[in-house]
Design a protein around this motif. Structure first.
Motif: not given
Length: 500
Positions: A182-204
């Protein structure tokens, strides 16, 4: 069919299309799409094995070879057939045009072939040592992973329009088709950071309820003031507080170890002769994700550039590249296709696009797969604009007009980028209200509408993404299991493998 029947069918199809655009959940949308395909005749097209849009003959031959080997339960023959080649675009079966002929799915031949390849991979992976030696299996899956490649989700910048990304990512998670890269820039970086630091269960359901309490800089007057330095410190403090609230204090390496996802954040340099960077667990394992996100959120002229931070061997936070400062990555590399290909073997890109500046450079998709005269002219205009800017910058650069040279540089960087991937999920500009890009929302209903827009834009792509990621995901999951077995129970006579 009589003229009256044709008119009635056309009217019914239009009503279904209207209902599809207004569907509020995937199950409703899917039922309507299936009804549309039945009435339009798309189901007959899907059942037919013939088409001039891809090499159906080649795919049928490969499909039969695998089917026969699986039917005979001959795992050695299955492995031989797989060794002849598995490709994501075998005979052109990965073309987007094949998913624009119907509302739901594509040719059954393609879907059945993908399912059969996955079954064949599982058969080889589960084969006992007596049928396929462990080293031979491990070698095959290493080569397959290297050659087949993988998909990546690339999230563009776009400020407060980030909520469209929420709907996209939630849909991918629900269908278990979110790529691991997953890659992100600017607002996309906000998303990538949240996805990449949480498990699937936490992201539900996480993104459905996530909000960003971002108040500063909502109007033109505020922006003009920020460009003059008025209120800049307040905006930077607010940005840092918002990011600290949703990004844990983890490095890229720590995040990968926690989730198994490869997240990438684009940042751009302040210095003229430096190049943009893609921060991830390979290139910058010790850099903190927080500092990378802050750098990628630093819009030039509105906030000051950011110094990166990293953790040392004792977990202490220290400056990283102390003399360097970084800004918004979307100005240099909103969608880092080439770098993702080099670092992670990515050869297939799912793009979630909310960047308002990219809209003029997006190529409309046609049902036939060929460009219309209008679209061809548009593409020529884009090429002409790029060449004009390149020539203009070359003439201006020798003259000491720093501000104009910088302006040309920024505009050229924006227009030079490629904003089109293999599967493009694009925010419709008609769904954006004035001020949304600056986090200016009248109420939560506006935010929910943008999230739903992201979901609706993703639903028609679900089957295409699933067919694109299924094989690579199966290869990587089996390879990971075999690698773990190799570590737990070392086999004394490993053959050297060809991949790096």
């Amino acid at each position: 069919m009589s003229a009256g029947g044709l008119i009635s069918r056309s009217w019914t199809l239009k009503k279904l299309e209207y209902s599809l655009d207004k569907a509020d959940c995937y199950s409703t949308w899917k039922a309507l799409a299936a009804e549309h395909d039945e009435l339009s005749g798309a189901n007959q097209w899907k059942q037919s094995e013939d088409s001039d849009l891809f090499d159906a003959r080649q795919l049928k031959k490969r499909f039969k070879v695998l089917q026969d080997a699986l039917a005979e339960n001959d795992r050695e023959e299955v492995l031989f057939a797989l060794n002849e080649g598995i490709h994501g675009n075998m005979g052109g079966m990965g073309k987007s045009v094949l998913y624009r002929q119907s509302r739901l799915g594509t040719k059954k031949l393609i879907e059945n072939y993908v399912a059969t390849v996955v079954e064949a991979l599982q058969q080889v992976g589960d084969a006992p040592e007596s049928e396929i030696p462990f080293d031979e299996k491990l070698d095959f899956f290493r080569r397959a992973s290297h050659c087949y490649g993988r998909s990546a989700l690339t999230l563009s910048g776009g400020g407060g329009l980030i909520y469209f990304h929420h709907g996209v990512v939630e849909t991918l998670l629900e269908h278990n088709i979110l790529p691991n890269v997953i890659s992100g820039a600017s607002a996309g970086a906000w998303m990538a950071a949240q996805i990449g630091t949480r498990t699937d269960a936490e992201l539900s359901e996480y993104f459905q309820h996530k909000r960003y309490d971002f108040q500063a800089g909502k109007g033109l007057k505020d922006i003009v003031g920020l460009m003059r330095g008025i209120g800049r410190a307040d905006l930077e403090n607010e940005r840092d507080d918002v990011i600290d609230a949703f990004v844990p204090n983890l490095t890229f390496q720590e995040a990968y170890e926690r989730t198994g996802r490869y997240i990438n954040i684009s940042i751009a340099p302040v210095e003229k002769h430096q190049t943009s960077r893609l921060m991830n667990a390979i290139t910058s394992p010790n850099v903190t994700i927080r500092s990378a996100v802050k750098a990628s959120s630093s819009v030039p002229g509105l906030v000051d550039p950011v110094e990166l931070e990293a953790k040392d061997s004792r977990g202490r936070t220290k400056p990283y590249l102390r003399s360097r400062r970084w800004v918004d990555g979307s100005f240099a590399e909103d969608l880092p296709f080439k770098r993702l290909a080099r670092l992670f073997g990515v050869n297939h890109y799912v793009v979630s696009m909310i960047n308002p500046l990219a809209a003029p450079f997006l190529r409309p998709e046609s049902k036939s797969g060929s460009l219309s005269v209008t679209n061809s002219v548009k593409n020529l205009a884009i090429v002409g604009a790029r060449e004009t800017l390149k020539t203009g910058r070359r003439w201006i650069s020798p003259v000491t007009l720093g501000r104009f040279d910088s302006m040309f540089g920024v505009v050229y960087q924006l227009i030079e980028q490629d904003y089109v991937g293999d599967i493009n999920i694009v925010l419709n500009r008609k769904q954006v209200k004035s001020g949304n890009s600056l986090f200016n929302y009248a109420d939560d209903a506006d935010i929910q509408a943008l999230i739903l827009a992201g979901r609706r834009a993703t639903w028609p792509r679900v089957d295409q993404i699933r067919n694109s990621v299924q094989i690579s995901r199966a290869i990587d999951e089996i390879l990971d299991r075999l690698e773990q077995e190799a570590l737990a129970q070392p086999h004394p006579q490993h053959k050297p493998h060809m991949t790096l």
